[in-house]
Write a protein that holds these residues in place. Sequence first.
Motif, PDB file in Angstrom:
ATOM      1  N   THR A 135     -62.401  14.257  13.212  1.00  0.00           N
ATOM      2  CA  THR A 135     -63.530  13.518  13.783  1.00  0.00           C
ATOM      3  C   THR A 135     -64.205  14.396  14.825  1.00  0.00           C
ATOM      4  O   THR A 135     -63.589  15.298  15.404  1.00  0.00           O
ATOM      5  CB  THR A 135     -63.093  12.206  14.476  1.00  0.00           C
ATOM      6  OG1 THR A 135     -62.312  12.513  15.635  1.00  0.00           O
ATOM      7  CG2 THR A 135     -62.277  11.327  13.531  1.00  0.00           C
ATOM      8  N   ASP A 137     -65.134  13.586  17.859  1.00  0.00           N
ATOM      9  CA  ASP A 137     -64.553  13.408  19.186  1.00  0.00           C
ATOM     10  C   ASP A 137     -63.207  14.091  19.321  1.00  0.00           C
ATOM     11  O   ASP A 137     -62.755  14.355  20.438  1.00  0.00           O
ATOM     12  CB  ASP A 137     -64.411  11.915  19.502  1.00  0.00           C
ATOM     13  CG  ASP A 137     -65.754  11.233  19.691  1.00  0.00           C
ATOM     14  OD1 ASP A 137     -66.750  11.939  19.940  1.00  0.00           O
ATOM     15  OD2 ASP A 137     -65.818   9.988  19.583  1.00  0.00           O
ATOM     16  N   ASN A 138     -62.550  14.393  18.206  1.00  0.00           N
ATOM     17  CA  ASN A 138     -61.257  15.053  18.238  1.00  0.00           C
ATOM     18  C   ASN A 138     -61.390  16.555  18.485  1.00  0.00           C
ATOM     19  O   ASN A 138     -60.421  17.214  18.863  1.00  0.00           O
ATOM     20  CB  ASN A 138     -60.516  14.798  16.919  1.00  0.00           C
ATOM     21  CG  ASN A 138     -59.105  15.334  16.917  1.00  0.00           C
ATOM     22  OD1 ASN A 138     -58.765  16.222  16.149  1.00  0.00           O
ATOM     23  ND2 ASN A 138     -58.266  14.795  17.778  1.00  0.00           N
ATOM     24  N   ARG A 144     -67.350  21.912  19.509  1.00  0.00           N
ATOM     25  CA  ARG A 144     -68.540  21.084  19.279  1.00  0.00           C
ATOM     26  C   ARG A 144     -69.813  21.864  19.595  1.00  0.00           C
ATOM     27  O   ARG A 144     -70.825  21.725  18.898  1.00  0.00           O
ATOM     28  CB  ARG A 144     -68.474  19.804  20.116  1.00  0.00           C
ATOM     29  CG  ARG A 144     -67.417  18.817  19.655  1.00  0.00           C
ATOM     30  CD  ARG A 144     -67.652  17.428  20.210  1.00  0.00           C
ATOM     31  NE  ARG A 144     -67.540  17.368  21.653  1.00  0.00           N
ATOM     32  CZ  ARG A 144     -66.459  16.961  22.311  1.00  0.00           C
ATOM     33  NH1 ARG A 144     -65.374  16.584  21.641  1.00  0.00           N
ATOM     34  NH2 ARG A 144     -66.442  16.917  23.625  1.00  0.00           N
ATOM     35  N   ASP A 164     -67.428   7.875  12.264  1.00  0.00           N
ATOM     36  CA  ASP A 164     -67.595   9.288  12.606  1.00  0.00           C
ATOM     37  C   ASP A 164     -68.985   9.780  12.227  1.00  0.00           C
ATOM     38  O   ASP A 164     -69.566  10.600  12.943  1.00  0.00           O
ATOM     39  CB  ASP A 164     -66.515  10.132  11.927  1.00  0.00           C
ATOM     40  CG  ASP A 164     -66.376  11.511  12.548  1.00  0.00           C
ATOM     41  OD1 ASP A 164     -66.492  11.609  13.784  1.00  0.00           O
ATOM     42  OD2 ASP A 164     -66.165  12.479  11.815  1.00  0.00           O
ATOM     43  N   ALA A 167     -71.146   8.874  14.974  1.00  0.00           N
ATOM     44  CA  ALA A 167     -70.935   9.746  16.136  1.00  0.00           C
ATOM     45  C   ALA A 167     -71.701  11.060  15.971  1.00  0.00           C
ATOM     46  O   ALA A 167     -72.316  11.547  16.922  1.00  0.00           O
ATOM     47  CB  ALA A 167     -69.441  10.019  16.318  1.00  0.00           C
ATOM     48  N   TYR A 168     -71.684  11.635  14.779  1.00  0.00           N
ATOM     49  CA  TYR A 168     -72.435  12.868  14.539  1.00  0.00           C
ATOM     50  C   TYR A 168     -73.937  12.635  14.698  1.00  0.00           C
ATOM     51  O   TYR A 168     -74.643  13.465  15.276  1.00  0.00           O
ATOM     52  CB  TYR A 168     -72.133  13.416  13.139  1.00  0.00           C
ATOM     53  CG  TYR A 168     -70.989  14.395  13.121  1.00  0.00           C
ATOM     54  CD1 TYR A 168     -71.200  15.748  13.403  1.00  0.00           C
ATOM     55  CD2 TYR A 168     -69.701  13.977  12.832  1.00  0.00           C
ATOM     56  CE1 TYR A 168     -70.161  16.653  13.398  1.00  0.00           C
ATOM     57  CE2 TYR A 168     -68.648  14.889  12.831  1.00  0.00           C
ATOM     58  CZ  TYR A 168     -68.882  16.213  13.113  1.00  0.00           C
ATOM     59  OH  TYR A 168     -67.849  17.120  13.119  1.00  0.00           O
ATOM     60  N   LYS A 171     -74.508  12.109  18.626  1.00  0.00           N
ATOM     61  CA  LYS A 171     -74.141  13.133  19.597  1.00  0.00           C
ATOM     62  C   LYS A 171     -74.570  14.550  19.222  1.00  0.00           C
ATOM     63  O   LYS A 171     -74.531  15.450  20.063  1.00  0.00           O
ATOM     64  CB  LYS A 171     -72.620  13.117  19.813  1.00  0.00           C
ATOM     65  CG  LYS A 171     -72.106  11.803  20.371  1.00  0.00           C
ATOM     66  CD  LYS A 171     -70.590  11.827  20.534  1.00  0.00           C
ATOM     67  CE  LYS A 171     -70.060  10.525  21.085  1.00  0.00           C
ATOM     68  NZ  LYS A 171     -68.603  10.549  21.258  1.00  0.00           N
ATOM     69  N   TYR A 306     -60.251   6.659  13.285  1.00  0.00           N
ATOM     70  CA  TYR A 306     -61.237   5.646  12.971  1.00  0.00           C
ATOM     71  C   TYR A 306     -60.875   4.900  11.697  1.00  0.00           C
ATOM     72  O   TYR A 306     -61.397   3.866  11.382  1.00  0.00           O
ATOM     73  CB  TYR A 306     -62.602   6.298  12.739  1.00  0.00           C
ATOM     74  CG  TYR A 306     -63.321   6.807  13.942  1.00  0.00           C
ATOM     75  CD1 TYR A 306     -63.656   5.950  14.984  1.00  0.00           C
ATOM     76  CD2 TYR A 306     -63.684   8.132  14.046  1.00  0.00           C
ATOM     77  CE1 TYR A 306     -64.361   6.409  16.075  1.00  0.00           C
ATOM     78  CE2 TYR A 306     -64.388   8.600  15.146  1.00  0.00           C
ATOM     79  CZ  TYR A 306     -64.717   7.741  16.156  1.00  0.00           C
ATOM     80  OH  TYR A 306     -65.399   8.196  17.246  1.00  0.00           O
ATOM     81  N   PHE A 399     -75.119  14.964  25.378  1.00  0.00           N
ATOM     82  CA  PHE A 399     -73.794  15.333  24.892  1.00  0.00           C
ATOM     83  C   PHE A 399     -73.658  16.845  24.782  1.00  0.00           C
ATOM     84  O   PHE A 399     -72.606  17.416  25.089  1.00  0.00           O
ATOM     85  CB  PHE A 399     -73.523  14.677  23.541  1.00  0.00           C
ATOM     86  CG  PHE A 399     -73.111  13.238  23.638  1.00  0.00           C
ATOM     87  CD1 PHE A 399     -71.864  12.890  24.133  1.00  0.00           C
ATOM     88  CD2 PHE A 399     -73.972  12.232  23.238  1.00  0.00           C
ATOM     89  CE1 PHE A 399     -71.479  11.558  24.230  1.00  0.00           C
ATOM     90  CE2 PHE A 399     -73.600  10.899  23.330  1.00  0.00           C
ATOM     91  CZ  PHE A 399     -72.355  10.558  23.830  1.00  0.00           C
ATOM     92  N   ASP A 403     -70.826  19.059  26.736  1.00  0.00           N
ATOM     93  CA  ASP A 403     -69.887  19.921  26.030  1.00  0.00           C
ATOM     94  C   ASP A 403     -69.987  21.361  26.519  1.00  0.00           C
ATOM     95  O   ASP A 403     -68.979  22.047  26.688  1.00  0.00           O
ATOM     96  CB  ASP A 403     -70.165  19.880  24.523  1.00  0.00           C
ATOM     97  CG  ASP A 403     -69.663  18.596  23.871  1.00  0.00           C
ATOM     98  OD1 ASP A 403     -68.848  17.899  24.508  1.00  0.00           O
ATOM     99  OD2 ASP A 403     -70.100  18.300  22.747  1.00  0.00           O
TER     100      ASP A 403
END
Length: 421
Positions: A135, A137-138, A144, A164, A167-168, A171, A306, A399, A403
């Motif tokens: 994922t 976030d992992n 990232r 996921d 999320a992509y 973010k 997830y 984001f 990062d």
Amino acid sequence: MKISFLIHNAYGIGGTITTTFNLAHALAERHEVEIVSVLRHREHPNLTLDPRVSLRPLVDLRQDKEHALHLRPAKVFPRAEYRYRQYSELTDQRIGESLATTDADVVIGTRPGLNVHLALQAPSHVVRIGQEHLTLDNHPPGLRTTLRRAYRRLDALTTVTEADAAAYRRKMRLPGVRVEALPNSVPDPVLAAADGTAKVVVAAGRLVPVKRYDLLIEAFAAVAAEHPDWQLRIYGKGEEHDRLRKLIAELGLWNNVFLMGAATPMEAEWVKGSIGAAASNFEPFGMTIVEAMRCGLPVVSTDCPYGPGEIIKDGVDGRLVPVGNRDALGAALLELVRDDERRLRMRRAALENAQRFAPGPVVEQAERLLGEAVSARKAGRAVVQERAGVHRVLVSQGFAARDAAFSAAGNARRAIRRGQR
């Protein structure tokens, strides 16, 4: 259409290998399919490969382990990627050569580092599809940041869950890149489904800390205390084996909990049970959950990010419980152990609901994505047109900045530690 999968090591064991083999087998019904394995460490794959699918290794560790270029660190494969230490200038070179000379219409990368190679090195006529089996976030912030730059050159990116994919989209700013959830598929079972009468709970996977088999064993102690004729069978191997065996002894569960070792394929073991179980802290998808359901087992699982929550319908074909909650896990297992009618009803629902992970629906979606990507590439346009509004752009920029800051701080700490040596 010729489809090429680029994978870390097709000769090992793991969820990504299983998923890749499953999809390759299904696509080989109508397409020319190959698997390119960056590494090879044994003569034959652990998993059975469809004879219609060709397999080609790039670096054979049995001969190339001491190759001069393999002793030098990789420059293309991202340093922040989990597998970085297994890559080298030799893998950089061989992957680059393979991509430059490929005659495939589509190349599918199967992990972030290989997706970076694909994005940067594939020729312009090749459709580039990145697969994400973990994922967003992992991944660490540094990775990232690398992916945010490289992935803009992909045609499409697939995740294994809708969460996921969202999320992509939220973010990462990837203009023109299609981001789509494509779940893993599980082949149609060849054995008759479990009938739900066996007094056996089955779990399977690597014996590693994140899978929390210790929690499952502790939770099962409540089941064994009330129903000593029930068993928990755990299939797999890994670093936690000795610790789990010690825990079983400490809890006095010698006659109830068994570490069965690895089993391939697992289908013959699933159908010997009546309930599936998973206790992970983190599960990007949950292949074993789908496997169990396709064999007629309702599954009790932690509701971790997830996968489980997108596979199991709580109270219908299984149960979802809070992550790390031993008592809730034990209570959910007891619900199904105590109530034969409820267990059998969930068994029927599991068989029906897991059909959406059969090869047919998943391959149909994959073929549609690949076909549209090939058509778009030939027409010189993006697979998806960018429609991000100002808010989404600002969110993704936020984001990205965070990062970058975390990555810079990590680099600074490492530099300080090096200077103190």
